[in-house]
Structures are given as C-alpha cells and as structure tokens.
Design a protein around this motif. Structure first.
Motif, PDB file in Angstrom:
ATOM      1  N   PRO A 174     -10.124   2.994  -2.405  1.00 50.36           N
ATOM      2  CA  PRO A 174      -9.449   2.384  -2.930  1.00 50.36           C
ATOM      3  C   PRO A 174      -7.908   1.967  -2.444  1.00 50.36           C
ATOM      4  O   PRO A 174      -7.276   2.809  -1.191  1.00 50.36           O
ATOM      5  CB  PRO A 174      -8.720   3.100  -3.901  1.00 50.36           C
ATOM      6  N   GLU A 175      -6.856   0.068  -2.134  1.00 53.34           N
ATOM      7  CA  GLU A 175      -5.832   0.470  -1.848  1.00 53.34           C
ATOM      8  C   GLU A 175      -5.004   1.087  -2.363  1.00 53.34           C
ATOM      9  O   GLU A 175      -4.660   0.959  -3.363  1.00 53.34           O
ATOM     10  CB  GLU A 175      -5.759  -1.498  -2.326  1.00 53.34           C
ATOM     11  N   ASN A 176      -3.966   1.319  -1.309  1.00 48.55           N
ATOM     12  CA  ASN A 176      -2.304   1.825  -2.079  1.00 48.55           C
ATOM     13  C   ASN A 176      -1.975   1.120  -2.467  1.00 48.55           C
ATOM     14  O   ASN A 176      -1.614  -0.117  -2.700  1.00 48.55           O
ATOM     15  CB  ASN A 176      -1.607   1.888  -0.133  1.00 48.55           C
ATOM     16  N   ALA A 177      -1.327   1.545  -3.962  1.00 45.24           N
ATOM     17  CA  ALA A 177      -0.965   1.315  -4.678  1.00 45.24           C
ATOM     18  C   ALA A 177       0.752   1.025  -5.196  1.00 45.24           C
ATOM     19  O   ALA A 177       1.180   0.321  -5.891  1.00 45.24           O
ATOM     20  CB  ALA A 177      -1.163   2.374  -6.018  1.00 45.24           C
ATOM     21  N   PHE A 178       0.726   1.316  -3.415  1.00 40.71           N
ATOM     22  CA  PHE A 178       2.781   0.911  -3.855  1.00 40.71           C
ATOM     23  C   PHE A 178       3.131   0.235  -2.685  1.00 40.71           C
ATOM     24  O   PHE A 178       4.132   0.312  -2.885  1.00 40.71           O
ATOM     25  CB  PHE A 178       3.146   3.206  -3.697  1.00 40.71           C
ATOM     26  N   THR A 179       2.502   0.386  -1.497  1.00 36.50           N
ATOM     27  CA  THR A 179       2.607   0.048  -0.783  1.00 36.50           C
ATOM     28  C   THR A 179       2.427  -2.452  -0.821  1.00 36.50           C
ATOM     29  O   THR A 179       3.562  -2.939  -0.256  1.00 36.50           O
ATOM     30  CB  THR A 179       2.023  -0.194   0.998  1.00 36.50           C
ATOM     31  N   GLY A 180       1.011  -2.046  -1.754  1.00 35.81           N
ATOM     32  CA  GLY A 180       1.230  -3.803  -2.211  1.00 35.81           C
ATOM     33  C   GLY A 180       0.141  -4.201  -0.982  1.00 35.81           C
ATOM     34  O   GLY A 180       0.585  -6.103  -1.015  1.00 35.81           O
ATOM     35  N   ASP A 181       0.073  -3.945  -0.131  1.00 42.20           N
ATOM     36  CA  ASP A 181      -0.520  -4.581   1.400  1.00 42.20           C
ATOM     37  C   ASP A 181      -1.864  -4.253   1.307  1.00 42.20           C
ATOM     38  O   ASP A 181      -2.336  -4.842   2.582  1.00 42.20           O
ATOM     39  CB  ASP A 181       0.302  -4.271   2.800  1.00 42.20           C
ATOM     40  N   GLY A 182      -2.761  -4.440   0.496  1.00 41.07           N
ATOM     41  CA  GLY A 182      -3.975  -4.298   0.759  1.00 41.07           C
ATOM     42  C   GLY A 182      -4.642  -3.716   1.682  1.00 41.07           C
ATOM     43  O   GLY A 182      -5.907  -2.673   2.355  1.00 41.07           O
ATOM     44  N   VAL A 183      -3.987  -1.788   1.964  1.00 39.10           N
ATOM     45  CA  VAL A 183      -4.678  -0.800   2.983  1.00 39.10           C
ATOM     46  C   VAL A 183      -4.978   0.001   1.897  1.00 39.10           C
ATOM     47  O   VAL A 183      -4.694   0.420   0.880  1.00 39.10           O
ATOM     48  CB  VAL A 183      -3.168  -0.410   3.844  1.00 39.10           C
ATOM     49  N   ARG A 184      -6.586   0.030   2.869  1.00 31.22           N
ATOM     50  CA  ARG A 184      -7.275   1.327   2.235  1.00 31.22           C
ATOM     51  C   ARG A 184      -6.620   2.626   2.564  1.00 31.22           C
ATOM     52  O   ARG A 184      -7.498   3.469   3.759  1.00 31.22           O
ATOM     53  CB  ARG A 184      -8.244   0.752   2.130  1.00 31.22           C
ATOM     54  N   ASP A 185      -5.732   3.528   2.129  1.00 25.43           N
ATOM     55  CA  ASP A 185      -5.205   4.603   3.013  1.00 25.43           C
ATOM     56  C   ASP A 185      -4.292   5.248   1.953  1.00 25.43           C
ATOM     57  O   ASP A 185      -4.079   3.903   1.280  1.00 25.43           O
ATOM     58  CB  ASP A 185      -4.880   4.870   4.398  1.00 25.43           C
ATOM     59  N   GLY A 186      -3.851   6.259   2.359  1.00 25.56           N
ATOM     60  CA  GLY A 186      -2.609   6.481   1.136  1.00 25.56           C
ATOM     61  C   GLY A 186      -2.177   7.975   1.674  1.00 25.56           C
ATOM     62  O   GLY A 186      -2.893   9.015   2.550  1.00 25.56           O
ATOM     63  N   GLU A 187      -1.528   9.086   0.907  1.00 24.72           N
ATOM     64  CA  GLU A 187      -0.883  10.372   1.267  1.00 24.72           C
ATOM     65  C   GLU A 187      -1.817  10.940   1.278  1.00 24.72           C
ATOM     66  O   GLU A 187      -2.930  11.229   0.242  1.00 24.72           O
ATOM     67  CB  GLU A 187       0.203  10.000  -0.105  1.00 24.72           C
TER      68      GLU A 187
ATOM     69  N   GLU B  77      -0.739   8.937 -13.783  1.00 23.55           N
ATOM     70  CA  GLU B  77       0.316   7.913 -12.785  1.00 23.55           C
ATOM     71  C   GLU B  77      -1.523   7.453 -12.083  1.00 23.55           C
ATOM     72  O   GLU B  77      -2.382   6.921 -12.251  1.00 23.55           O
ATOM     73  CB  GLU B  77       0.666   8.359 -11.483  1.00 23.55           C
ATOM     74  N   VAL B  78      -1.097   5.684 -11.366  1.00 19.78           N
ATOM     75  CA  VAL B  78      -1.555   5.207 -10.916  1.00 19.78           C
ATOM     76  C   VAL B  78      -2.498   5.746  -9.778  1.00 19.78           C
ATOM     77  O   VAL B  78      -3.495   5.677  -9.134  1.00 19.78           O
ATOM     78  CB  VAL B  78      -1.231   4.100 -10.701  1.00 19.78           C
ATOM     79  N   THR B  79      -1.902   6.684  -8.985  1.00 15.35           N
ATOM     80  CA  THR B  79      -2.256   7.628  -7.637  1.00 15.35           C
ATOM     81  C   THR B  79      -2.426   8.756  -8.145  1.00 15.35           C
ATOM     82  O   THR B  79      -2.650   9.059  -9.090  1.00 15.35           O
ATOM     83  CB  THR B  79      -0.852   7.938  -6.587  1.00 15.35           C
TER      84      THR B  79
END
Length: 398
Positions: A171-184, A218-220
């Motif tokens: 899934p796209e990162n819900a916090f950065t909003g830049d379409g990156v499919r990565d996260g914590e 949360e969304v994450t």
C-alpha cells in the motif's frame, strides 16, 4: 615448582621417607586430575585458548557486549533513533533523505551500537544504509569493512502487512502522500560478530496483536519487531536478550494506553524466553504523563532516567522547523522489571546528528563531545539536523 620445593624440603626434613613418598603420590594424583580437567574443558569449549586472536578481534570491533570469558562485564551500547521518513515538504528546507543518509550512516558507524532500534525507517532506507553507502568509520576501525552490512544484521517487517521484501502490491504510504509504496519497519540491527540470532518475531499494537497490519483504529499498522539474541562468543548456556522496537500512536492518549497494555501482556507472556528484555523507540509521550506512568505501572523501568543529568530538562526531538519551544522528550528505552535488578546504566545521552557537509573527523568530534556530556560550540549547535529526533545512546552493564 611449589610442589617440588615442598617435596624436596619434606624429603630432607622428615625422618620417615615413606611420608615423602606418600606426598609424591598425592602430588602426582593432583597434577593428573588438574591436567585432565583442563584439556577436557578446553575440548568442550569452556576454556578459550586462542586469546590473542580474541583480543585482537575485540580491539578491532565495537565495544558491543558482555565478555563471556571473564567475570568482568563490558558496556553494552543500545541506540534508539527515529530517522524520519522522507516527506516531500523536506525538499523545500534542504533536508531530503538523499542529503541526510550519508551523515546517518556515518553516525551509526561512529556510535558503534551493539543493538540499534530504528523507527520511521523505510525498507529502502535500511537497504541504502546497510548496502549502498561506503562508511569511512568502519575502514578506520578495522581496515576492511566498507558497508554497515559487513558489521550488522537486520530484522524488521513492514508495519502494514508483515512482509519482509518490497512488492508492487504494497500500500502507498498514508502519511507522506507521495505514492511511495513503503513505510515504517521499526527495524532492529545487531552486530553479527557479537550476537547470534536465536529468534525473531513481530506483533501489532491492536486488539488482535497477531493480525498483520492492525492498530487501534489508525490508517497504518503499529508493528513491534523483536529479536532474541545470544552472545556469539560462547556455545555455553548463556543469558538471552530480547530487544524490541516500537513507535506508539501520537496525540491520542487512549490508543497509547491501550498500546502499553499490549506491550505489558506480550512481555509478561514471553519473559521466560529471555533473561533481559528491552523495548525502545518513539513513545510520543513525555515523562510524568499518564502514558509514561502506565509503562511504569505495567512493570517497565526507564533505563536512561537514572543516569541522565537534568532529565526533566532533556529533549529528544530536534529543531527540524527551527521551533525549539516545541521540542519534547518522547524517546525512551525501557527494561522489563523482571530483569532490571542487575542493570547498571553507565551513561545515557541524546545526541544531535548534523546533516550535510561535515567531514568525517568533524562529525566524530561533534558526536563524541556530546557523549562526554560537553556543550557544543554555538556554530555546531545551529547545524541542520539529520533527523527530527536526536539519537538516544545508552551504555549499560549487566
């Protein structure tokens, strides 16, 4: 030689030489037993005979763990650091990940943690730090390593789905909003020369901790990654150590309190697996808060509180937006109380890492000055930080 001298004196002094003969037999028997035990224990690995090689290895690697072959303990350095994921708005203030990553890699090499707990760390960020950035610090230490991956191993699953390798389906990162499919990932690094991995596991801060990607609404996902490590220098039965990395929700006390209950429940259930259990990271709460007190009530002890001067004046966030009045102390290292009695904290400090343009020797002096508890010069204290969090550095002896 002592036995021989005693024997000679007894032969010349005693009137009855049969007594001397009996002493000779006893001495021979003692010698036989001692040497038999020595070679037996060495063969089984309880006695280390290659001490020059071991000593050279210890001098050329970070001072990372307990010395299994002596009664004296060496400090174990545990480091926790929220790296800050790459936000698009950081480009406007010249603090992109591409600009920050080299300083972060060098700082890790200079600090030489035995265990490193990360938050706000993409898979790609870990990959670049470990495998793509040449680190002069390690070259200076042992003359061979060029990447952090030569020293450290890593464990960390994606908070949204519990997977370990990137995928186009992430899934796209819900916090950065830049379409990156990565996260914590809340990754844990450990020195592969000092530790061996016994177990790796993950759970989520939610009503269903075993369900990947869950949280308290949360969304994450709020993942907690954990490893159980054992001293790599011994095959004997030895205490195991659990280290977990966590990032609590922000600005919602109810969700934070629920998160502390999950942590307490899991640590209580799993305490038989490790003699010493630590959890560190970004707790998004300050000392004396209800969330902080809940951790204490659940049986956790703040490792840094006992050794950090003026703890009530310390902050762990940095002047990312040049708003010093908003800085807080929200990063902690906790030890579960069942194993805290034999812990001595030698030193604990929050270290500010500057971003961009520092040569390595200057960066080393910048970091070591803070480790010593000294004030930075006014010029260095105004440098752009490499993250919006300072590094929590704790040296302990068990």
């Amino acid at each position: 030689r002592t036995y021989k001298g005693d024997l000679q004196r007894s032969i010349f002094a005693c009137k009855n030489c049969e007594e001397a003969m009996r002493r000779t037999k006893r001495h021979r028997l003692v010698s036989f037993v001692v040497f038999t035990l020595f070679f037996s224990y060495r063969r089984l690995g309880y006695i280390e005979t290659s001490w020059p090689a071991r000593l050279n290895a210890q001098l050329s690697e970070p001072n990372l763990l307990l010395d299994s072959n002596s009664r004296q303990s060496r400090p174990l350095r545990i480091v926790s650091w929220n790296l800050r994921v790459p936000f698009p708005q950081d480009e406007a203030i010249n603090r992109t990940w591409a600009e920050r990553r080299e300083a972060i890699a060098n700082a890790i090499a200079i600090l030489q943690p035995g265990v490193l707990l990360l938050q706000e760390d993409y898979f790609s960020m870990n990959d670049e730090l470990l495998h793509q950035i040449v680190v002069p610090a390690l070259n200076g230490l042992n003359g061979s390593n060029a990447f952090l991956s030569n020293t450290y191993q890593r464990y960390g699953l994606f908070n949204r789905n519990g997977e370990s390798q990137p995928s186009p389906t992430w899934p796209e990162n819900a916090f950065t909003g830049d379409g990156v499919r990565d996260g914590e990932h809340n990754s844990i690094w450990w020195s592969q020369r000092s530790w061996k991995l016994m177990k790796a596991s993950s759970f989520w801060l939610s009503h269903t901790p075993q369900v990947p990607g869950t949280s308290f609404g949360e969304v994450t996902g709020r993942i907690v990654n954990c490893v159980i490590l054992r001293n790599a220098h011994t095959d004997k039965a030895h205490p195991d150590y659990r280290f977990c990395s966590v990032h609590l929700p922000s600005q919602n006390v109810t969700k934070q309190i629920l998160s502390t209950e999950v942590l307490s429940s899991r640590f209580a259930e799993d305490q038989i697996e490790a003699s010493y259990s630590f959890v560190g990271g970004d707790f998004n709460t300050e000392p004396k808060s209800s969330v902080y007190n809940a951790m204490l009530d659940h049986g956790f002890n703040d490792v840094a509180a006992s050794s950090m001067p003026k703890y009530d004046e310390v902050v762990s966030t940095s002047d990312w937006y040049k708003e010093a009045e908003t800085n807080q102390l929200i990063d902690f290292l906790w030890i579960y109380n069942k194993s805290s009695r034999s812990i001595q904290t030698q030193n604990s400090v929050f270290v500010s890492i500057p971003c961009c343009g520092f040569d390595f020797s200057t960066l080393r002096e910048h970091i070591e000055t803070q480790i010593r508890g000294e004030e930075l010069s006014s010029t260095h204290s105004q440098e752009r930080p490499a993250s919006d969090h300072r590094v929590l550095v704790v040296d302990i002896v068990i």
